[in-house]
Design a protein around this motif. Structure first.
Motif, PDB file in Angstrom:
ATOM      1  N   ILE A 193      -9.396  -6.903  12.353  1.00  0.00           N
ATOM      2  CA  ILE A 193      -8.030  -6.828  11.832  1.00  0.00           C
ATOM      3  C   ILE A 193      -7.564  -5.390  11.696  1.00  0.00           C
ATOM      4  O   ILE A 193      -8.348  -4.475  11.441  1.00  0.00           O
ATOM      5  N   PRO A 228      -5.227  -2.409   9.896  1.00  0.00           N
ATOM      6  CA  PRO A 228      -4.764  -2.135   8.527  1.00  0.00           C
ATOM      7  C   PRO A 228      -3.344  -2.620   8.267  1.00  0.00           C
ATOM      8  O   PRO A 228      -2.993  -2.976   7.147  1.00  0.00           O
ATOM      9  N   LEU A 266       0.849  -1.206   0.000  1.00  0.00           N
ATOM     10  CA  LEU A 266       0.000   0.000   0.000  1.00  0.00           C
ATOM     11  C   LEU A 266       0.878   1.247   0.000  1.00  0.00           C
ATOM     12  O   LEU A 266       0.650   2.181  -0.776  1.00  0.00           O
ATOM     13  N   ILE A 279     -13.654 -13.346   6.564  1.00  0.00           N
ATOM     14  CA  ILE A 279     -12.760 -12.570   7.431  1.00  0.00           C
ATOM     15  C   ILE A 279     -13.605 -11.490   8.100  1.00  0.00           C
ATOM     16  O   ILE A 279     -14.406 -10.830   7.426  1.00  0.00           O
ATOM     17  N   THR A 307     -13.507  -8.081   9.229  1.00  0.00           N
ATOM     18  CA  THR A 307     -12.582  -6.948   9.091  1.00  0.00           C
ATOM     19  C   THR A 307     -12.569  -6.054  10.334  1.00  0.00           C
ATOM     20  O   THR A 307     -11.650  -5.267  10.512  1.00  0.00           O
ATOM     21  N   LEU A 344      -8.905   1.195  -2.172  1.00  0.00           N
ATOM     22  CA  LEU A 344     -10.136   0.689  -2.789  1.00  0.00           C
ATOM     23  C   LEU A 344      -9.988  -0.735  -3.326  1.00  0.00           C
ATOM     24  O   LEU A 344     -10.970  -1.400  -3.620  1.00  0.00           O
ATOM     25  N   PHE A 368      -2.252  -5.547   6.030  1.00  0.00           N
ATOM     26  CA  PHE A 368      -2.159  -5.442   4.570  1.00  0.00           C
ATOM     27  C   PHE A 368      -0.832  -4.828   4.112  1.00  0.00           C
ATOM     28  O   PHE A 368      -0.716  -4.374   2.992  1.00  0.00           O
ATOM     29  N   LEU A 394     -11.977 -10.348  -0.308  1.00  0.00           N
ATOM     30  CA  LEU A 394     -12.855 -11.412  -0.822  1.00  0.00           C
ATOM     31  C   LEU A 394     -12.042 -12.533  -1.468  1.00  0.00           C
ATOM     32  O   LEU A 394     -12.365 -13.710  -1.333  1.00  0.00           O
ATOM     33  N   PHE A 395     -10.957 -12.142  -2.145  1.00  0.00           N
ATOM     34  CA  PHE A 395     -10.087 -13.163  -2.744  1.00  0.00           C
ATOM     35  C   PHE A 395      -9.425 -13.996  -1.642  1.00  0.00           C
ATOM     36  O   PHE A 395      -9.376 -15.233  -1.728  1.00  0.00           O
ATOM     37  N   ILE A 441      -8.701  -3.030  -1.518  1.00  0.00           N
ATOM     38  CA  ILE A 441      -8.649  -3.924  -0.360  1.00  0.00           C
ATOM     39  C   ILE A 441      -9.903  -4.792  -0.236  1.00  0.00           C
ATOM     40  O   ILE A 441      -9.807  -5.979   0.087  1.00  0.00           O
ATOM     41  N   VAL A 442     -11.077  -4.215  -0.503  1.00  0.00           N
ATOM     42  CA  VAL A 442     -12.310  -5.002  -0.367  1.00  0.00           C
ATOM     43  C   VAL A 442     -12.252  -6.222  -1.288  1.00  0.00           C
ATOM     44  O   VAL A 442     -12.524  -7.353  -0.889  1.00  0.00           O
ATOM     45  N   GLU A 443     -11.862  -5.956  -2.531  1.00  0.00           N
ATOM     46  CA  GLU A 443     -11.744  -7.033  -3.519  1.00  0.00           C
ATOM     47  C   GLU A 443     -10.708  -8.063  -3.072  1.00  0.00           C
ATOM     48  O   GLU A 443     -10.911  -9.271  -3.218  1.00  0.00           O
TER      49      GLU A 443
END
Lengths: 287, 83
Positions: B63, B65, B33, B58, B60, B41, B68, B48-49, B43-45
């Motif tokens: 957790i 930041p 990051l 998960i 969120t 933006l 990441f 999900l992966f 991160i949401v995707e």
């Protein structure tokens, strides 16, 4: 043109006239009707794809309940930071008295929506779907955070209102569901009217002081934000709860399917046209 | 799924979704990051992966930041329990 402060006077009057009690506006039944649609099929995230056609009508109707629960959840989750942001802005130095008065109604109404959506989701879907957003700190140019805040307001409310109107009008849908969407739409019409004028005023005030790089970066963010907001409508957990297999792959398939992209474009046209008209965007973002 | 495969799939996802120039040149320690390889933006995707790789959701809210930060921190936070 009417200023946000002048408009706030009219909207405050309307809010007082239409004041409603979230705890008594409907009788929540023990269970919803069965064999009805909870959301019009055309609004469901898989509509128009082979995966949709492969479902029986019973499965489609079951999915429509979870789609509605996901929709209510994501509006609720969008309203949480909205209420926090509006409260932060109450009695800000630059506010007029009429804007402060209206912000109180705005907060009150958004709080009621969250109560209503939370009640519905917990009763009939068994949960409020959590959001997956992680807020990361970043630096803003002067006024950029303020403009971004109202852009987020417009996205959550305009997309939400597209669904509200379609569901409210659709006689195939459960009457309770239609009523919830109707109540939401009536309040949102005022919030959108205020948001449109307020955001345009803020953008016109601050954007001339931004560098070309800041403005380009902001526009990139706004297109990305709108695209990311649409991603929330394709929730793998919701598909799984509705009994569908391979939920992540289903999401990826639907998001990249041309029929779904066309739907997102159509459902976003009002807010995208507004962003282009005000100069917040210069072209339609790929959705 | 073995550790090396998970790391490779995380890397592939990042490369595929990054808009940064020279995006393939990063290590498992690179701050994805901070270096602009992914944006907030994305991160949401990405979450999900990661859920699809783990086979479970998960939360969120639980957790930070900082999870990441890099492939190393992601692997430790999300896969050391289930790998």
């Amino acid at each position: 043109m009417e200023t946000a402060s002048e408009l706030a006077v009219r909207l405050t009057k309307a809010s007082r006239k239409k004041f409603w009690d979230v705890y008594n506006f409907v009788e929540w039944p023990e269970a919803l009707q069965t064999d009805v649609w909870y959301m019009p099929p055309e609004l469901i995230s898989l509509y128009g794809t082979p995966a949709w056609d492969a479902l029986t009508e019973e499965q489609q109707k079951r999915l429509s309940l979870y789609e509605l629960g996901n929709f209510f959840s994501l509006v609720l989750q969008g309203e949480r930071p909205l209420v926090a942001g509006l409260v932060d802005r109450l009695y800000s130095k630059g506010n007029t008295t009429s804007v402060n008065e209206y912000l109180h109604h705005f907060v009150d109404e958004e709080n009621k929506h969250m109560v209503m959506f939370g009640e519905f989701c917990n009763r009939y879907v068994g949960k409020v779907y959590p959001e997956k957003k992680i807020v990361l700190p970043r630096e803003y140019a002067k006024g950029e955070e303020e403009v971004a805040f109202y852009c987020k307001v417009m996205v959550v409310e305009e997309l939400g209102d597209f669904y509200n109107l379609a569901i409210e009008k659709d006689e195939r849908c459960d009457p309770l569901v239609r009523e919830v969407n109707k109540v939401h739409h009536i309040d949102e019409a005022r919030h959108l009217a205020f948001g449109r004028v307020q955001l345009a005023e803020l953008f016109n005030k601050f954007a001339p002081g931004w560098s070309a790089e800041t403005l380009a970066g902001f526009r990139q963010w706004l297109g990305d934000y709108l695209r990311a907001s649409w991603g929330d409508y394709y929730n793998p957990t919701m598909y799984r709860d509705a009994g569908l297999a391979d939920s992540y792959e289903l999401r990826q398939m639907a998001m990249s399917h041309p029929a779904c992209a066309e739907f997102r474009k159509r459902a976003s046209s009002k807010v995208v046209n507004y962003f282009i008209k005000t100069g917040l965007l210069v072209e339609e973002p790929a959705l | 799924m073995q550790e090396q495969e998970i790391r490779a799939r995380l890397r592939d996802w990042i490369v595929k979704h990054s808009k940064a120039p020279g995006k393939a040149n990063f290590s498992d320690d690179t701050k994805i990051l901070e270096e602009g390889i992914l944006s907030s933006l994305d991160i949401v995707e990405f979450v999900l992966f990661i859920e699809s790789l783990r086979g479970e959701d998960i939360d969120t809210d639980d957790i930070e930041p900082a999870v990441f930060t890099s492939i190393n921190t992601l692997y430790t936070a999300f896969f050391t329990q289930v790998a």
